[in-house]
Scaffold this motif. Structure first.
Motif, short mmCIF file in Angstrom:
data_model
loop_
_atom_site.label_atom_id
_atom_site.label_comp_id
_atom_site.label_asym_id
_atom_site.label_seq_id
_atom_site.Cartn_x
_atom_site.Cartn_y
_atom_site.Cartn_z
N GLU A 172 -3.01 6.55 -6.55
CA GLU A 172 -1.77 5.80 -6.69
C GLU A 172 -2.69 4.73 -7.43
OE1 GLU A 172 0.37 6.32 -2.88
OE2 GLU A 172 -1.98 6.28 -2.59
N LYS A 184 3.19 -4.48 -2.06
CA LYS A 184 4.56 -4.58 -2.00
C LYS A 184 5.52 -3.18 -2.58
CE LYS A 184 4.48 -7.46 -5.82
NZ LYS A 184 4.78 -8.53 -7.18
N TRP A 185 4.09 -2.60 -3.49
CA TRP A 185 5.18 -0.57 -3.27
C TRP A 185 3.81 -0.41 -4.62
CZ3 TRP A 185 2.83 0.01 -8.30
CH2 TRP A 185 3.33 -0.99 -9.70
N LYS A 186 3.80 0.57 -3.66
CA LYS A 186 2.29 2.29 -4.74
C LYS A 186 3.67 3.56 -5.45
CE LYS A 186 -1.05 1.77 -0.38
NZ LYS A 186 -1.05 3.34 0.41
N MET A 187 2.54 3.57 -6.52
CA MET A 187 3.33 5.26 -6.79
C MET A 187 1.99 5.78 -7.83
SD MET A 187 3.41 2.90 -10.89
CE MET A 187 3.78 4.48 -11.65
N GLN A 223 7.81 0.01 -12.82
CA GLN A 223 6.59 1.39 -11.48
C GLN A 223 7.17 2.83 -12.36
OE1 GLN A 223 7.68 0.95 -7.07
NE2 GLN A 223 8.29 -1.48 -7.99
#
Length: 337
Positions: A172, A184-187, A223
């Motif tokens: 990730e 804030k986010w993971k992808m 993202q």
């Protein structure tokens, strides 16, 4: 809040803590321009005279020194000893130990934000990211942020609002808000993501996919992976070629280095004929030569960028990793991966 003074521990304090500097191994060069190489497999650094290409000294470090980073004023070079849980400060001209900062847990990689207000360390074995406030002298721990699995490399946005971190085992990319120290986010990005590079204008984030044979191009604002660039097996780490147009990526398994055009996002050529395991890279002051550490060969190599040929190798210690040139201007991006 824990505060760590970057001036508090002297060499004498390091001796008292049980860190021994073997003075018989250390022979500082008379030249100002030196190259420092971290030998992560044997807990030493090699000091190479840039002019003669000779190893002029070997200095003990803590356990597993992988990455290094100059302080913003370039007065010290910070060596991050991941297993010893400390930072070692050395004179970038001579490699001589200046001071130590203890209780920095698992500093695999270290980086200053572009505005020099934050210091970030990735804990590869502890699955954690540590964020520190930095006032120019002291680091104050802001937050320890769980971040699984195996956070390793980082890159900052130029506004110092966000740091991106690759998670090697979970495959990730994580985006961390520095002001709040929150994820804030993971992808998902692919198998064993490692080195990170921000293209001009913060347009795209490049990720070396060490578990594959390409560089992923990420539109980080949305993202989304927008492209993959074929390089070689084990695409790992990046270094700008300082022309504002190209960046090199080391392919650790293929034992090649690919040159990527940052405008077209295409591989425009490969450097072959290298020793096993090219990893971290650094440019000479005249930008003509690219130095590279060979993790699997106990050597550093010098590549002539005009011909794109390996012209010399220099024997150093086991598993050479981070590399630093004193005569380079200070940078805020972390060196190496």
């Amino acid at each position: 809040m824990r505060k760590f003074s970057l001036r508090s521990l002297t060499v004498g304090a390091a001796f008292a803590a049980g860190t021994v500097l073997a003075s018989s191994l250390f022979s500082p060069s008379a030249h100002a321009n030196n190259v420092i190489v971290l030998n992560s497999g044997e807990a030493t650094l090699s000091l190479i005279d840039e002019a003669t290409h000779q190893v002029v000294g070997t200095v003990p470090t803590g356990k597993e020194p992988h990455h290094l980073m100059a302080t913003p004023d370039n007065s010290s070079l910070i060596v991050a000893n991941s297993v010893s849980n400390n930072l070692m400060f050395v004179d970038p001209k001579t490699g001589k130990v200046q001071r130590w900062v203890e209780n920095i847990e698992d500093p695999y990689q270290i980086g200053f934000s572009p505005d020099n207000k934050w210091v970030v360390t990735t804990g590869l074995r502890l699955d954690r990211l540590d964020v520190y406030h930095y006032d120019g002298h002291d680091m104050t721990l802001a937050k320890r942020l769980p971040l699984a699995v195996m956070p390793s490399h980082m890159a900052f946005t130029n506004d110092s609002k966000t740091v991106f971190v690759t998670l090697q085992v979970s495959g990730e990319l994580a985006a961390i808000d520095l002001a709040t120290q929150q994820v804030k986010w993971k992808m998902k990005v692919g198998k064993v993501p490692a080195g990170l590079w921000m293209t001009p204008g913060d347009k795209y984030l490049l990720i070396g996919m060490t578990g594959a044979d390409y560089v992923a191009v990420v539109d980080w604002r949305n993202q989304k992976i927008v492209k993959t660039i074929q390089t070689g097996n084990g695409a790992h780490n990046f270094r700008s070629l300082a022309d504002g147009k190209h960046v090199a990526v080391s392919n650790r398994v293929a034992s090649t280095i690919s040159i990527i055009d940052e405008d077209t996002l295409a591989n425009v050529g490969d450097i072959t004929g290298l020793m096993p395991g090219p990893d971290d890279m650094e440019l000479s002051a005249d930008k003509r030569y690219l130095w590279v550490t060979f993790r699997f060969a106990k050597h550093v190599g010098i590549i002539d960028l005009t011909t794109r040929k390996l012209i010399q190798t220099i024997a150093v210690g086991r598993s050479p990793h981070g590399i630093y040139f004193y005569d380079r201007a200070p940078v805020t991006a972390p060196n190496g991966a």
